[in-house]
Design an enzyme around this catalytic site. Structure first.
Site, PDB file in Angstrom:
ATOM      1  N   ASP A   1       0.852  -0.961  -0.007  1.00 20.05           N
ATOM      2  CA  ASP A   1      -0.065  -0.076  -0.111  1.00 20.05           C
ATOM      3  C   ASP A   1       0.830   1.326  -0.094  1.00 20.05           C
ATOM      4  OD1 ASP A   1      -2.205  -1.603   0.434  1.00 20.05           O
ATOM      5  OD2 ASP A   1      -1.925  -1.681   2.370  1.00 20.05           O
TER       6      ASP A   1
ATOM      7  N   HIS B   1      -4.865  -3.745   6.098  1.00 19.84           N
ATOM      8  CA  HIS B   1      -4.623  -3.911   4.657  1.00 19.84           C
ATOM      9  C   HIS B   1      -6.017  -4.618   3.781  1.00 19.84           C
ATOM     10  CE1 HIS B   1      -2.711  -5.061   0.936  1.00 19.84           C
ATOM     11  NE2 HIS B   1      -3.017  -6.201   1.022  1.00 19.84           N
TER      12      HIS B   1
HETATM   13  N1  LIG Z   1      -0.099  -8.490   2.230  1.00 21.42           N
HETATM   14  C1  LIG Z   1      -0.297  -8.042   0.562  1.00 21.42           C
HETATM   15  O1  LIG Z   1      -0.159  -7.051   0.378  1.00 21.42           O
HETATM   16  C2  LIG Z   1      -0.345  -9.103  -0.266  1.00 21.42           C
HETATM   17  C3  LIG Z   1      -0.264  -8.808  -1.664  1.00 21.42           C
HETATM   18  C4  LIG Z   1      -0.585  -9.674  -2.714  1.00 21.42           C
HETATM   19  C5  LIG Z   1      -0.774 -11.087  -2.229  1.00 21.42           C
HETATM   20  N2  LIG Z   1      -1.093 -11.490  -0.764  1.00 21.42           N
HETATM   21  C6  LIG Z   1      -1.657 -12.686  -0.320  1.00 21.42           C
HETATM   22  O2  LIG Z   1      -0.732 -13.449  -0.568  1.00 21.42           O
HETATM   23  C7  LIG Z   1      -1.094 -14.807  -0.607  1.00 21.42           C
HETATM   24  C8  LIG Z   1      -0.289 -15.583  -1.860  1.00 21.42           C
HETATM   25  O3  LIG Z   1      -0.589 -15.174  -2.994  1.00 21.42           O
HETATM   26  P1  LIG Z   1       0.323 -15.681  -4.369  1.00 21.42           P
HETATM   27  O4  LIG Z   1      -0.421 -14.822  -5.689  1.00 21.42           O
HETATM   28  O5  LIG Z   1       1.612 -15.961  -4.041  1.00 21.42           O
HETATM   29  O6  LIG Z   1      -0.373 -16.971  -4.188  1.00 21.42           O
HETATM   30  P2  LIG Z   1       0.234 -18.334  -5.278  1.00 21.42           P
HETATM   31  O7  LIG Z   1      -1.224 -19.323  -5.234  1.00 21.42           O
HETATM   32  O8  LIG Z   1       0.774 -17.969  -6.436  1.00 21.42           O
HETATM   33  O9  LIG Z   1       1.226 -18.816  -4.380  1.00 21.42           O
HETATM   34  C9  LIG Z   1       0.953 -19.425  -3.055  1.00 21.42           C
HETATM   35  C10 LIG Z   1       1.892 -20.455  -2.677  1.00 21.42           C
HETATM   36  O10 LIG Z   1       1.670 -20.958  -1.372  1.00 21.42           O
HETATM   37  C11 LIG Z   1       1.775 -22.278  -1.340  1.00 21.42           C
HETATM   38  N3  LIG Z   1       0.983 -22.942  -0.294  1.00 21.42           N
HETATM   39  C12 LIG Z   1      -0.160 -23.336  -0.171  1.00 21.42           C
HETATM   40  N4  LIG Z   1      -0.314 -23.965   1.172  1.00 21.42           N
HETATM   41  C13 LIG Z   1       0.917 -24.098   1.706  1.00 21.42           C
HETATM   42  C14 LIG Z   1       1.351 -24.645   3.152  1.00 21.42           C
HETATM   43  N5  LIG Z   1       0.295 -25.118   3.937  1.00 21.42           N
HETATM   44  N6  LIG Z   1       2.503 -24.495   3.316  1.00 21.42           N
HETATM   45  C15 LIG Z   1       3.297 -23.881   2.662  1.00 21.42           C
HETATM   46  N7  LIG Z   1       3.079 -23.466   1.153  1.00 21.42           N
HETATM   47  C16 LIG Z   1       1.602 -23.409   0.647  1.00 21.42           C
HETATM   48  C17 LIG Z   1       1.202 -22.880  -2.759  1.00 21.42           C
HETATM   49  O11 LIG Z   1       1.788 -24.186  -3.012  1.00 21.42           O
HETATM   50  C18 LIG Z   1       1.701 -21.764  -3.609  1.00 21.42           C
HETATM   51  O12 LIG Z   1       3.024 -22.142  -4.248  1.00 21.42           O
HETATM   52  C19 LIG Z   1      -2.284 -14.827  -1.118  1.00 21.42           C
HETATM   53  O13 LIG Z   1      -3.198 -14.940   0.157  1.00 21.42           O
HETATM   54  C20 LIG Z   1      -2.765 -13.444  -1.507  1.00 21.42           C
HETATM   55  O14 LIG Z   1      -3.983 -13.004  -1.169  1.00 21.42           O
HETATM   56  C21 LIG Z   1      -1.098 -10.443   0.107  1.00 21.42           C
HETATM   57  O1  LIG Z   2      -5.598  -7.721  -3.712  1.00 22.67           O
HETATM   58  C1  LIG Z   2      -5.291  -8.808  -3.349  1.00 22.67           C
HETATM   59  O2  LIG Z   2      -5.979  -9.793  -3.059  1.00 22.67           O
HETATM   60  C2  LIG Z   2      -3.719  -9.113  -3.069  1.00 22.67           C
HETATM   61  C3  LIG Z   2      -3.081  -8.028  -2.082  1.00 22.67           C
HETATM   62  O3  LIG Z   2      -3.375  -7.770  -1.028  1.00 22.67           O
HETATM   63  C4  LIG Z   2      -2.980  -6.654  -2.976  1.00 22.67           C
HETATM   64  O4  LIG Z   2      -3.313  -5.522  -2.137  1.00 22.67           O
HETATM   65  O5  LIG Z   2      -2.719  -6.632  -3.988  1.00 22.67           O
END
Ligand SMILES: NC(=O)c1ccc[n+]([C@@H]2O[C@H](COP(=O)([O-])OP(=O)(O)OC[C@H]3O[C@@H](n4cnc5c(N)ncnc54)[C@H](O)[C@@H]3O)[C@@H](O)[C@H]2O)c1
Ligand SMILES: O=C(O)C[C@H](O)C(=O)O
Length: 339
Positions: A151, A180
């Site tokens: 953010d 967030h």
């Molecule tokens: N905080 C933020 O600003 C922010 C920003 C973007 C995404 N996110 C979040 O981050 C998370 C991941 O997003 P992504 O795009 O990388 O998803 P993705 O599906 O590409 O990757 C997630 C990974 O987690 C792994 N996984 C699932 N269960 C698991 C476990 N028990 N132990 C270990 N690994 C495991 C999967 O195998 C996969 O490789 C989501 O929840 C998303 O909403 C947060």
């Molecule tokens: O928007 C989402 O679900 C992923 C992440 O939290 C973001 O802000 O991009």
């Protein structure tokens, strides 16, 4: 020697985040864990000519324990991302259990590590980690962080765009407070290091705030079902991890917003609570970082009436999200981790 660990390292965020951590000269060991593909990701990264020794593990043969052994900092992007039409809260059903189980592993093997939670919904997953740690008797609120840096990164970029000079984006600092997700993301544009041009009227200021609050949706929509922000998140996660590591090394004056427990600094929390006019157990505000993690939770400071209104809207949503996370652990019927 600094060991960094990524849990969920084979995912959309995990892989580029691991790449950026491998490129960080402060890191000497990099542990990668996922339920799939980590040996390949680790082998690939291990050919990069930077100091960190890379190892990748799967759940079999105590992989989580091996990954976490000796960890100084653990970043968690494990879990499912959104698809169009979903809110971050819709992810709770799946991600809460994943985060709980990984936190159980951290509590057992690396209880002193700094823990940076990326998995959504962050407003609820951070309380989950805290409650798991409390149950295990290893909770230190100064070492647990919800990563809200994306953010902040978005705010810097969008403000620089408004100014008409993207080269400024690395210097633009905008505190983003609250939490967030949607309305809990409150950019304090009145405190931007670089003022917005006079041409930005009230309507376009509102639109800018809305774009920052719903920047995640913009990416989810553009990816059309293929997930949410990964590359910008990896950048943001690596930036925040680097700030923690620099603070650990003794660099002073490192301040960044992060979603933390207000127990991390009761004195700062008291001032913040007064400003908010409400009791919240977790909140993202500017945090001063030091070798032990949170040194000080800074107050909001002077904000506009419009920003005050945004804060008011964020509070009930945050309260609800926090309760959801806390009760997932405290009122759990089955206490066993499901790794
Ligand atoms: N905080 C933020 O600003 C922010 C920003 C973007 C995404 N996110 C979040 O981050 C998370 C991941 O997003 P992504 O795009 O990388 O998803 P993705 O599906 O590409 O990757 C997630 C990974 O987690 C792994 N996984 C699932 N269960 C698991 C476990 N028990 N132990 C270990 N690994 C495991 C999967 O195998 C996969 O490789 C989501 O929840 C998303 O909403 C947060
Ligand atoms: O928007 C989402 O679900 C992923 C992440 O939290 C973001 O802000 O991009």
């Amino acid at each position: 020697m600094v060991k960094a660990v990524v849990l969920g390292a084979a995912g959309g965020i995990g892989q580029p985040l691991a790449l950026l951590l491998k490129a960080n000269p402060l890191i000497t060991e990099l542990g990668l864990y996922d339920i799939v593909n980590t040996p390949g990701v680790a082998a690939d990264l291990s050919h990069i000519s930077t100091p960190a020794k890379v190892e990748g593990y799967l759940p079999a043969d105590d992989g989580l324990k091996k990954t976490l052994t000796g960890a100084d900092i653990v970043v968690i992007p494990a879990g499912v991302p959104r698809k169009p039409g979903m809110t971050r809260d819709d992810l709770f059903k799946i991600n809460a259990g994943i985060v709980r189980d990984l936190a159980t592993g951290i509590a057992a093997t690396a209880p002193k590590a700094f823990v940076l939670v990326i998995s959504n919904p962050v407003n609820s997953t951070v309380p989950i980690v805290a409650e798991v740690f409390k149950k295990a008797g290893v909770y230190d609120p100064k070492r647990l962080f919800g990563v809200t840096t994306l953010d902040v990164v978005r705010s810097s970029t969008f403000v620089a765009e408004k100014i008409g000079d993207l080269s400024l984006s690395k210097d633009v600092v905008v505190p983003v407070v609250g939490g967030h997700s949607g309305v809990t993301i409150v950019p304090l544009l009145s405190q931007s290091s670089h003022p917005l041009p006079a041409s930005v009227d009230t309507a376009s200021l509102d639109a800018l705030v809305n774009r920052i609050q719903f920047g995640g949706d913009e990416v989810v929509k553009a990816k059309g079902g293929a997930g949410s922000a990964t590359l910008s998140m990896a950048y943001a996660g690596a930036e925040f991890a680097s700030k923690i590591l620099r603070a650990v090394k003794g660099e002073e004056g490192i301040v960044a917003p992060s979603y933390v427990s207000l127990e991390a600094d009761p004195v700062g929390a008291a001032a913040l609570t007064k400003e908010l006019g409400a009791e919240l157990a977790y909140f993202s505000s500017n945090i001063e970082l030091g070798p032990q993690g949170v040194v000080k939770i800074n107050p909001l400071g002077k904000i506009t009436e419009a920003e005050q209104t945004l804060i008011k809207a964020a509070i009930p949503e945050l309260q609800k999200n926090i309760t959801t996370g806390v009760t997932f652990i405290t009122e759990a019927k089955v206490d066993e981790p499901r790794l």
